[in-house]
Scaffold this active site. Structure first.
Site, mmCIF file in Angstrom:
data_model
loop_
_atom_site.group_PDB
_atom_site.id
_atom_site.type_symbol
_atom_site.label_atom_id
_atom_site.label_comp_id
_atom_site.label_asym_id
_atom_site.label_seq_id
_atom_site.Cartn_x
_atom_site.Cartn_y
_atom_site.Cartn_z
ATOM 1 N N SER A 86 -6.239 23.752 30.729
ATOM 2 C CA SER A 86 -6.158 23.311 32.132
ATOM 3 C C SER A 86 -6.188 24.447 33.153
ATOM 4 C CB SER A 86 -4.899 22.464 32.316
ATOM 5 O OG SER A 86 -3.794 23.090 31.697
ATOM 6 N N SER B 9 -9.013 25.482 34.218
ATOM 7 C CA SER B 9 -10.202 25.144 35.015
ATOM 8 C C SER B 9 -10.645 23.727 34.654
ATOM 9 C CB SER B 9 -11.335 26.150 34.746
ATOM 10 O OG SER B 9 -11.737 26.058 33.392
ATOM 11 N N TYR C 159 -19.513 17.563 18.391
ATOM 12 C CA TYR C 159 -18.646 17.263 19.550
ATOM 13 C C TYR C 159 -18.389 15.760 19.638
ATOM 14 C CZ TYR C 159 -17.432 16.737 24.529
ATOM 15 O OH TYR C 159 -16.820 16.396 25.718
HETATM 16 N N1 LIG Z 1 -17.160 18.219 31.877
HETATM 17 C C1 LIG Z 1 -17.706 17.120 31.408
HETATM 18 O O1 LIG Z 1 -18.810 16.725 31.804
HETATM 19 C C2 LIG Z 1 -16.953 16.284 30.397
HETATM 20 C C3 LIG Z 1 -17.453 15.019 30.073
HETATM 21 C C4 LIG Z 1 -16.759 14.231 29.167
HETATM 22 C C5 LIG Z 1 -15.606 14.702 28.585
HETATM 23 N N2 LIG Z 1 -15.147 15.937 28.890
HETATM 24 C C6 LIG Z 1 -13.924 16.387 28.226
HETATM 25 O O2 LIG Z 1 -12.964 16.703 29.203
HETATM 26 C C7 LIG Z 1 -12.126 17.760 28.746
HETATM 27 C C8 LIG Z 1 -12.150 18.877 29.764
HETATM 28 O O3 LIG Z 1 -13.488 19.282 29.901
HETATM 29 P P1 LIG Z 1 -13.968 20.351 30.990
HETATM 30 O O4 LIG Z 1 -15.434 20.213 31.106
HETATM 31 O O5 LIG Z 1 -13.073 20.284 32.151
HETATM 32 O O6 LIG Z 1 -13.687 21.667 30.163
HETATM 33 P P2 LIG Z 1 -13.894 23.152 30.623
HETATM 34 O O7 LIG Z 1 -14.231 23.257 32.060
HETATM 35 O O8 LIG Z 1 -14.795 23.767 29.620
HETATM 36 O O9 LIG Z 1 -12.383 23.596 30.405
HETATM 37 C C9 LIG Z 1 -12.079 24.773 30.013
HETATM 38 C C10 LIG Z 1 -10.571 24.806 29.850
HETATM 39 O O10 LIG Z 1 -10.256 24.693 28.472
HETATM 40 C C11 LIG Z 1 -9.549 25.865 28.101
HETATM 41 N N3 LIG Z 1 -9.863 26.187 26.712
HETATM 42 C C12 LIG Z 1 -11.091 26.343 26.157
HETATM 43 N N4 LIG Z 1 -10.961 26.625 24.844
HETATM 44 C C13 LIG Z 1 -9.634 26.643 24.580
HETATM 45 C C14 LIG Z 1 -8.858 26.874 23.414
HETATM 46 N N5 LIG Z 1 -9.435 27.194 22.256
HETATM 47 N N6 LIG Z 1 -7.508 26.805 23.493
HETATM 48 C C15 LIG Z 1 -6.905 26.531 24.678
HETATM 49 N N7 LIG Z 1 -7.580 26.303 25.815
HETATM 50 C C16 LIG Z 1 -8.921 26.366 25.764
HETATM 51 C C17 LIG Z 1 -10.007 26.917 29.086
HETATM 52 O O11 LIG Z 1 -9.053 27.923 29.184
HETATM 53 P P3 LIG Z 1 -9.410 29.495 29.318
HETATM 54 O O12 LIG Z 1 -10.886 29.610 29.598
HETATM 55 O O13 LIG Z 1 -8.555 29.920 30.466
HETATM 56 O O14 LIG Z 1 -8.997 30.048 28.039
HETATM 57 C C18 LIG Z 1 -10.063 26.089 30.350
HETATM 58 O O15 LIG Z 1 -8.767 25.886 30.855
HETATM 59 C C19 LIG Z 1 -12.673 18.182 27.390
HETATM 60 O O16 LIG Z 1 -11.950 17.556 26.375
HETATM 61 C C20 LIG Z 1 -14.099 17.663 27.425
HETATM 62 O O17 LIG Z 1 -14.587 17.397 26.132
HETATM 63 C C21 LIG Z 1 -15.793 16.740 29.777
#
Ligand SMILES: NC(=O)c1ccc[n+]([C@@H]2O[C@H](COP(=O)([O-])OP(=O)(O)OC[C@H]3O[C@@H](n4cnc5c(N)ncnc54)[C@H](OP(=O)(O)O)[C@@H]3O)[C@@H](O)[C@H]2O)c1
Length: 264
Positions: free
Chosen positions: A15, A17, A154
């Site tokens: 969380s 970003s 995924y």
């Molecule tokens: N974005 C989309 O279009 C979308 C669509 C459907 C579902 N989702 C789901 O929604 C959720 C959030 O997605 P998002 O797109 O907001 O993700 P994101 O922008 O890629 O989020 C990145 C966040 O995850 C943390 N992170 C990454 N790998 C990690 C690890 N190994 N351990 C702990 N923290 C980790 C990062 O922390 P640091 O970089 O600070 O380490 C950062 O806080 C995910 O489950 C994703 O599958 C996203």
């Protein structure tokens, strides 16, 4: 609407970003006490600074834990033994064909996307049942049902979360604890913005044009025909985390802009 989240103790994985960060902001707006998480001290501190600047009187802190490490949950639980609300948000993806996806890719994606949520839920769900109230929310994805060919690993992890969420909900019968999942569609996080910008430069088009083409070609079933704003996903997460959603349990709620066809 008062979501009655004041002073609720919340943990949101992944969380610093994206959607998780937006969920953190919304909880802080509602007066909850929030713990955010990321992999590095620098990113975590940067995210905490931004949240503290926007919400100077709020209670927000962070825990560094990289969920690729199967023991990462231990430090989280040690620092935060009890929560009212657990948002299993962390999720990673990699666009690869099935043949290109190695055992290591599969294992890493399961560690982060599924096992972290299992391990944290295994600790916090019994604690919530004991204290008499709680919310667990899994962040799945439209990919669980659309299953793009370059995102099979995924998509598999995101489908697993739906079974996990439903199964855990069934263990809450007669309690004030609920377990639900949200199913976001394509969302305009910082990562998505970078992707659009890079593609735009590569193809000598505007990011808007790339986005338009993405929905025409990759998400033709989307009714929204644009990326959702992270706040639009966070608002649903907030409602399902609140006492107001007590009658919703074991549900998988779509926030996908209508991309998944079908009436359920
Ligand atoms: N974005 C989309 O279009 C979308 C669509 C459907 C579902 N989702 C789901 O929604 C959720 C959030 O997605 P998002 O797109 O907001 O993700 P994101 O922008 O890629 O989020 C990145 C966040 O995850 C943390 N992170 C990454 N790998 C990690 C690890 N190994 N351990 C702990 N923290 C980790 C990062 O922390 P640091 O970089 O600070 O380490 C950062 O806080 C995910 O489950 C994703 O599958 C996203």
């Amino acid at each position: 609407m008062d979501l009655r989240l004041t002073d609720k103790k919340v943990l949101i994985t992944g969380s610093t970003s994206g959607i998780g960060f937006e969920i953190a902001k919304r909880f802080l707006e509602e007066g909850a006490s929030v713990t955010i998480n990321g992999r590095s001290d620098d990113n975590l501190q940067n995210a905490l600074d931004r949240l503290k600047e926007s919400f100077p009187d709020s209670s927000v802190n962070g825990i560094v834990a990289d969920f690729r490490n199967p023991k990462a949950h231990e430090s989280v639980i040690k620092l935060l033994p009890e929560v009212d609300i657990l948002i299993n948000n962390v999720g990673i993806y990699a666009s690869k064909t099935f043949d290109e996806t190695s055992d290591q890719d599969w294992e890493e994606m399961f560690q982060v996307n599924v096992m972290a949520a299992i391990r944290l839920s295994r600790h916090y769900l019994p604690q919530m049942k004991k204290t008499g109230w709680g919310r667990i929310l899994f962040v799945s994805s439209e990919c669980a049902q659309l299953v793009p060919e370059d995102l099979i690993a995924y998509s598999t992890t995101k489908a697993a979360l739906l079974a996990l969420s439903r199964g855990l909900a069934q263990t809450t019968k007669g309690t004030e604890v609920t377990v639900n999942a949200i199913i976001p569609g394509s969302t305009l996080t910082e990562g998505a913005k970078i992707f659009l910008q890079q593609q735009a430069e590569k193809e000598n088009k505007s990011p808007g044009k790339i986005s338009e083409e993405f929905f025409q070609e990759a998400r033709p079933s989307s009714l929204l025909q644009r990326f959702a704003e992270p706040k639009e996903v966070a608002d649903m997460a907030l409602f399902l985390s609140s006492p107001l959603s007590a009658a919703t349990n074991g549900a998988a709620i779509k926030v996908d802009g209508g991309s998944i066809p079908g009436i359920f």
